[in-house]
Write a protein that holds these residues in place. Structure first.
Motif, PDB file in Angstrom:
ATOM      1  N   TYR A  28       0.961  -1.251   0.086  1.00  0.00           N
ATOM      2  CA  TYR A  28      -0.043   0.332  -0.295  1.00  0.00           C
ATOM      3  C   TYR A  28       0.775   1.103  -0.407  1.00  0.00           C
ATOM      4  O   TYR A  28       0.523   2.793  -0.641  1.00  0.00           O
ATOM      5  N   LEU A  29       1.855   1.693   0.691  1.00  0.00           N
ATOM      6  CA  LEU A  29       2.843   2.902   0.839  1.00  0.00           C
ATOM      7  C   LEU A  29       4.016   2.391   0.027  1.00  0.00           C
ATOM      8  O   LEU A  29       4.546   3.305  -0.499  1.00  0.00           O
ATOM      9  N   LYS A  30       4.593   1.397  -0.763  1.00  0.00           N
ATOM     10  CA  LYS A  30       5.999   0.943  -1.170  1.00  0.00           C
ATOM     11  C   LYS A  30       6.934   1.360  -0.594  1.00  0.00           C
ATOM     12  O   LYS A  30       8.593   1.758  -1.259  1.00  0.00           O
ATOM     13  N   ILE A  31       6.682   1.091   0.748  1.00  0.00           N
ATOM     14  CA  ILE A  31       7.846   1.740   1.610  1.00  0.00           C
ATOM     15  C   ILE A  31       8.310  -0.117   3.115  1.00  0.00           C
ATOM     16  O   ILE A  31       6.719  -0.365   3.083  1.00  0.00           O
ATOM     17  N   SER A  32       8.941   0.083   3.344  1.00  0.00           N
ATOM     18  CA  SER A  32       9.077  -0.851   4.157  1.00  0.00           C
ATOM     19  C   SER A  32       8.356  -0.497   5.409  1.00  0.00           C
ATOM     20  O   SER A  32       8.788   0.712   5.314  1.00  0.00           O
ATOM     21  N   PRO A  33       8.153  -0.618   6.404  1.00  0.00           N
ATOM     22  CA  PRO A  33       7.902  -0.054   8.005  1.00  0.00           C
ATOM     23  C   PRO A  33       9.025   1.064   8.603  1.00  0.00           C
ATOM     24  O   PRO A  33       9.041   1.496   9.248  1.00  0.00           O
TER      25      PRO A  33
END
Length: 126
Positions: A58-63
């Protein structure tokens, strides 16, 4: 005749649940500035890999990157809006002083004190 509507509804249900889980995780990260990835997936009872997959999807980045971005943004706010020391800001953002300085150089291009000085020079010098 199977038109795939059951499978589609299950996918949509999964997506809705994933989106709600992501919103809840993001809210938690906002409310707990010192939260680590481990804290997030443990709080919501999911595996680290699942947490990572949701963020990537959904965000295209890791947590990890999301949390670091939030910490840097919080540190920038505190540098601008308060007279707190870098050590106090580091603690408020859930990291030690040297790690904050390292992240700041990596994400912002300067150390925290230089950021504060530059901000005040640009916004308050006549």
């Amino acid at each position: 005749m199977n038109d795939g509507s059951f499978e589609q509804s299950q996918k949509q249900k999964g997506s809705v649940e994933e989106e709600q889980l992501l919103r809840d995780m993001l809210r938690y990260i906002d409310e707990v500035p010192s939260a680590r990835v481990k804290d997030v997936y443990q709080k919501f009872g999911v595996k680290c890999a699942f947490c990572t997959r949701i963020f990537q999807k959904y965000l295209k980045i890791s947590p990890t990157v999301y949390i670091r971005n939030k910490r840097i943004e919080r540190a920038k706010e505190l540098l601008i809006e308060t007279n707190m020391s870098v050590s106090e800001i580091s603690a408020e953002c859930g990291m030690d002083n040297s790690f904050l300085s390292k992240l700041f150089r990596e994400y912002v291009g300067c150390n925290p004190l230089d950021f504060r000085r530059q901000y005040y020079r640009e916004h308050f010098q006549e």
